[in-house]
Write a protein that holds these residues in place. Structure first.
Motif, PDB file in Angstrom:
ATOM      1  N   LYS A  66       0.833  -1.208  -0.056  1.00 48.08           N
ATOM      2  CA  LYS A  66       0.005  -0.053   0.235  1.00 48.08           C
ATOM      3  C   LYS A  66       0.879   1.380  -0.051  1.00 48.08           C
ATOM      4  N   LEU A  67       0.802   1.920  -0.776  1.00 46.82           N
ATOM      5  CA  LEU A  67       1.559   3.250  -1.221  1.00 46.82           C
ATOM      6  C   LEU A  67       0.401   4.403  -0.594  1.00 46.82           C
TER       7      LEU A  67
ATOM      8  N   GLU B  15      11.264   2.554  -1.747  1.00 50.95           N
ATOM      9  CA  GLU B  15      11.840   2.770  -0.540  1.00 50.95           C
ATOM     10  C   GLU B  15      13.332   3.282  -0.809  1.00 50.95           C
ATOM     11  N   ALA B  16      13.826   2.773  -1.863  1.00 52.80           N
ATOM     12  CA  ALA B  16      15.329   3.021  -2.031  1.00 52.80           C
ATOM     13  C   ALA B  16      15.757   4.097  -2.917  1.00 52.80           C
ATOM     14  N   ASN B  17      14.567   4.683  -3.588  1.00 54.84           N
ATOM     15  CA  ASN B  17      14.863   5.771  -4.362  1.00 54.84           C
ATOM     16  C   ASN B  17      13.442   6.274  -4.931  1.00 54.84           C
ATOM     17  N   PRO B  18      13.204   7.620  -4.052  1.00 58.64           N
ATOM     18  CA  PRO B  18      12.040   8.326  -4.386  1.00 58.64           C
ATOM     19  C   PRO B  18      11.671   8.643  -5.636  1.00 58.64           C
ATOM     20  N   LEU B  19      12.782   8.620  -6.627  1.00 57.62           N
ATOM     21  CA  LEU B  19      12.470   9.032  -8.211  1.00 57.62           C
ATOM     22  C   LEU B  19      11.856   8.076  -8.940  1.00 57.62           C
TER      23      LEU B  19
ATOM     24  N   ASN C  25       6.196  20.287  -4.854  1.00 56.40           N
ATOM     25  CA  ASN C  25       4.950  20.686  -4.601  1.00 56.40           C
ATOM     26  C   ASN C  25       3.676  20.329  -5.475  1.00 56.40           C
ATOM     27  N   CYS C  26       2.696  20.054  -5.086  1.00 59.58           N
ATOM     28  CA  CYS C  26       1.129  19.909  -5.889  1.00 59.58           C
ATOM     29  C   CYS C  26       0.176  21.005  -5.702  1.00 59.58           C
ATOM     30  N   SER C  27      -0.517  21.453  -6.569  1.00 54.94           N
ATOM     31  CA  SER C  27      -1.519  22.284  -6.262  1.00 54.94           C
ATOM     32  C   SER C  27      -3.003  21.414  -6.247  1.00 54.94           C
ATOM     33  N   ILE C  28      -3.279  21.454  -5.196  1.00 55.15           N
ATOM     34  CA  ILE C  28      -4.649  20.588  -4.966  1.00 55.15           C
ATOM     35  C   ILE C  28      -5.638  21.694  -4.447  1.00 55.15           C
ATOM     36  N   ASP C  29      -6.835  21.627  -5.267  1.00 55.99           N
ATOM     37  CA  ASP C  29      -7.854  22.546  -5.156  1.00 55.99           C
ATOM     38  C   ASP C  29      -7.289  23.954  -5.006  1.00 55.99           C
ATOM     39  N   GLY C  30      -6.263  24.343  -5.898  1.00 51.72           N
ATOM     40  CA  GLY C  30      -6.011  25.570  -5.796  1.00 51.72           C
ATOM     41  C   GLY C  30      -4.885  25.983  -4.890  1.00 51.72           C
ATOM     42  N   VAL C  31      -4.755  25.112  -4.039  1.00 54.63           N
ATOM     43  CA  VAL C  31      -3.610  25.202  -3.065  1.00 54.63           C
ATOM     44  C   VAL C  31      -2.430  24.530  -3.124  1.00 54.63           C
ATOM     45  N   MET C  32      -1.161  25.246  -3.244  1.00 50.54           N
ATOM     46  CA  MET C  32       0.260  24.515  -3.170  1.00 50.54           C
ATOM     47  C   MET C  32       0.395  23.823  -1.845  1.00 50.54           C
ATOM     48  N   MET C  33       0.761  22.620  -1.968  1.00 49.90           N
ATOM     49  CA  MET C  33       1.168  21.735  -0.562  1.00 49.90           C
ATOM     50  C   MET C  33       2.123  20.772  -1.234  1.00 49.90           C
ATOM     51  N   ASP C  34       2.979  20.459   0.083  1.00 44.13           N
ATOM     52  CA  ASP C  34       3.836  19.484  -0.091  1.00 44.13           C
ATOM     53  C   ASP C  34       3.262  17.989  -0.231  1.00 44.13           C
ATOM     54  N   VAL C  35       4.375  17.136  -0.804  1.00 39.47           N
ATOM     55  CA  VAL C  35       3.794  15.809  -0.734  1.00 39.47           C
ATOM     56  C   VAL C  35       4.909  14.706  -0.219  1.00 39.47           C
ATOM     57  N   SER C  36       4.411  14.052   0.687  1.00 38.64           N
ATOM     58  CA  SER C  36       5.173  12.889   1.322  1.00 38.64           C
ATOM     59  C   SER C  36       4.381  11.725   1.159  1.00 38.64           C
ATOM     60  N   TYR C  37       5.286  10.369   1.290  1.00 37.06           N
ATOM     61  CA  TYR C  37       4.668   9.224   1.267  1.00 37.06           C
ATOM     62  C   TYR C  37       4.996   8.105   2.257  1.00 37.06           C
ATOM     63  N   SER C  38       4.239   7.028   2.095  1.00 34.94           N
ATOM     64  CA  SER C  38       4.781   5.947   2.965  1.00 34.94           C
ATOM     65  C   SER C  38       4.545   4.688   2.173  1.00 34.94           C
ATOM     66  N   VAL C  39       5.177   3.589   2.193  1.00 38.42           N
ATOM     67  CA  VAL C  39       4.755   2.207   1.732  1.00 38.42           C
ATOM     68  C   VAL C  39       4.032   1.403   2.682  1.00 38.42           C
TER      69      VAL C  39
END
Length: 594
Positions: free
Chosen positions: A489-490, A550-554, A507-521
């Motif tokens: 699950k990502l 997990e080894a490379n976010p790219l 960053n991403c623009s969600i609903d017109g708002v710029m915000m950072d993005v992070s993740y977990s697997v």
């Protein structure tokens, strides 16, 4: 008053497994009264399943089952959820046992009973409400995992100001901690009048040292503690109380969230989980009764009843004759005649003999037809090849979409009419890309394996990047599909603090708002700050993609484009009948004629 045995008048039954305790040197089974009160008050009957050896093999005896409520109990056997990955040392495990002595005594019989019930609910869509341990049982039953000890595995990895006390023995019933309620979930609906604007927080009680570590794929979180621990989850595809659908787990005890020395709830929404659960139980019972006809006793007219009595007497006399060794002193031969005639007129072949003869007859009758059909199929194949050889590139492209040509039952669309497929399996081809709709998700089809019944798909809204226009969790049609094996699950988190781990530079623009993005697997624990995050989205990815990520976010885009496997489940008899028929819908000949 005579009891009515008609199932339609039986009140809906909710099974609850008892917990074992020791009182006066004897084992005692019990269930908390708050659970029973709420179940009864909303119109169902609690049926207590005793926690005794062997009951897990006797659950059929508790039918009909209209709902299951699992609550309270000791720790679940760690061997049931990959506990070897906890990394706890023997010394740490011993310390946990000393600190939580009353909870760490494993009860394998209770585990067996409750896991069987949970899986039964999942298989038959029986309403299920899991409270505390019951939520953990539900997660484990679906392949999720648990923290063996939150303090050792989670809390000590966090800064002091983010740690949460989940078990306070000195203030057992009075202890509360904050949870962040997720928007657009049943929990938000139940507590909406108690949520302050912009905060989405409530205080809940807490009686546990274990909790959900990796949430099973089919579930969606409803609440998080400040340390990231999931405090509630549900299956959105199996939630509609009015239609008898309810699959949910709550880590806290809403039935015990009451003011000191009173029965007044902390919040008006506290009993809502039980109210909606029982609503689903009642609806499920009605649905079950509507599809289950209860046979009524056969009533014979007087003539047939007299004949029945004569035959019964005849058999009774025959039995007496047999046991008496052939003495017919008081038995007339005419009295045995009725039974003899009955046997002669009703004796039949056994089921096995009859089926075998039918098979033999069918083999003889159909042998010639089978050979003719083989020749006919060979001729059809030859004609189809000739026709396709004369087709233009444009015509052939209409039969193939995105390089996928083997679109056959149960799928339809593209080059197949609806009667050649099954509801829920419509494919659409736009810009030479095959797609299928599931709930709010549009999935891009990457491949079909009819032999293994595997569909490989990817989220259309995450095909180009990880900045969708709308944050929507992945949902699938569980009536026709299940998640395939070896998936992770990502979880993508939007608008979390800049200090979050696994953060992207873009960053991403969600609903017109710029915000950072992070993740977990995994389950989002560690880098998730539920108190301030804007939202999150769950996307399944392959095991290999998760390891690369997990080894490379790219490799994020590669992971999203790699997709995930879905296994479809259908009855293939319809497909076989179509193939065996004299017509082949959607064939090349029909295409040219249209």
């Amino acid at each position: 008053m005579a009891l009515n045995n008609d199932l339609s008048v039986i009140l809906p039954r909710v099974l609850i497994v008892s917990r074992r305790s020791v009182r006066k040197n004897k084992f005692v089974d019990f269930v908390g009264e708050y659970h029973l009160d709420l179940i009864v008050s909303y119109g169902a009957v609690p049926v207590i399943v005793p926690r005794v050896n062997g009951v897990h093999m006797l659950l059929d005896s508790f039918e009909p089952i209209h709902g299951v409520l699992l609550c309270e109990g000791e720790d679940i056997d760690p061997s049931l959820y990959e506990a070897e990955s906890s990394g706890l040392s023997p010394e740490e495990l011993e310390e946990i046992r000393r600190l939580h002595e009353s909870d760490t005594a494993i009860d394998k019989e209770k585990d067996s009973i409750e896991l069987r019930l949970a899986k039964l609910c999942l298989e038959r869509n029986i309403p299920y409400l899991g409270i505390c341990r019951g939520s953990q049982v539900l997660n484990v039953a679906c392949g999720g995992t648990l923290y063996q000890d939150i303090g050792k595995e989670l809390s000590r990895k966090l800064p002091e100001n983010q740690r949460v006390v989940h078990m306070d023995y000195d203030n057992y019933d009075g202890h509360r901690h904050l949870v962040k309620v997720v928007e657009n979930t049943p929990l938000q609906c139940w507590f909406k009048d108690s949520l302050e604007d912009g905060k989405m927080e409530i205080l809940v009680n807490s009686y546990h040292h274990q909790g959900v570590k990796r949430l099973a794929q089919r579930f969606v979180p409803m609440a998080f503690a400040p340390d990231g621990l999931i405090e509630g989850f549900y299956d959105p595809d199996a939630y509609n109380p009015e239609e008898g659908k309810f699959i949910m787990g709550l880590q806290f005890h809403p039935e015990r969230m009451r003011h000191p020395d009173t029965d007044e709830f902390d919040y008006p929404g506290c009993p809502s989980a039980y109210q909606e659960f029982v609503k689903a139980v009642i609806a499920y019972q009605k649905k079950l009764n509507s599809s289950t006809s209860v046979p009524k006793p056969l009533k014979l007219n007087q003539e047939m009843e007299n004949k029945r009595r004569i035959i019964v007497r005849s058999f009774s006399l025959a039995k007496n004759l047999y046991t008496a060794g052939g003495e017919m002193a008081t038995i007339k031969e005419s009295e045995l005649q009725a039974g003899a005639e009955f046997l002669e007129s009703n004796t039949a072949l056994s089921v096995q003999q009859e089926n075998r003869l039918k098979q033999m007859g069918a083999t003889v009758r159909n042998g010639g037809n089978y050979m003719q059909k083989l020749k006919l199929n060979e001729e059809r194949e030859r004609l189809a090849r000739n026709v396709m050889g004369k087709m233009s590139v444009e015509q052939l492209s209409d039969l193939i979409c995105g390089g996928i040509a083997d679109i056959s039952y149960p799928f339809w669309g593209v080059n197949r009419p609806s009667y050649c497929g099954k509801s829920g399996f419509e494919l659409k081809c736009e810009d030479d890309v095959p797609r299928i709709e599931m709930g709010e998700n549009t999935l891009r089809i990457l491949g079909l394996n009819h032999q293994q019944q595997i569909l490989k798909a990817a989220r259309e809204d995450y095909w180009d990047d990880y900045c969708p226009s709308k944050l929507i969790n992945t949902t699938i049609d569980f009536d026709h599909f299940d998640y395939g094996p070896s998936l992770r699950k990502l979880t993508l988190f939007y608008g979390c603090p800049s200090t979050s781990l696994n953060a992207f530079p873009t960053n991403c623009s969600i609903d017109g708002v710029m915000m950072d993005v992070s993740y977990s697997v995994t389950s989002g624990v560690g880098d998730f700050r539920p108190g301030v995050c804007h939202g999150s989205v769950i996307v399944p990815i392959s095991e290999i993609a998760a390891e690369n990520l997990e080894a490379n976010p790219l490799t994020m885009n590669d992971a999203l484009k790699g997709g995930f496997d879905l296994k479809w489940h259908v009855d293939n008899d319809q497909c076989k009948n179509c193939i065996d028929s004299d017509e082949i819908p959607g064939s090349a000949e029909q295409y040219l004629e249209s």
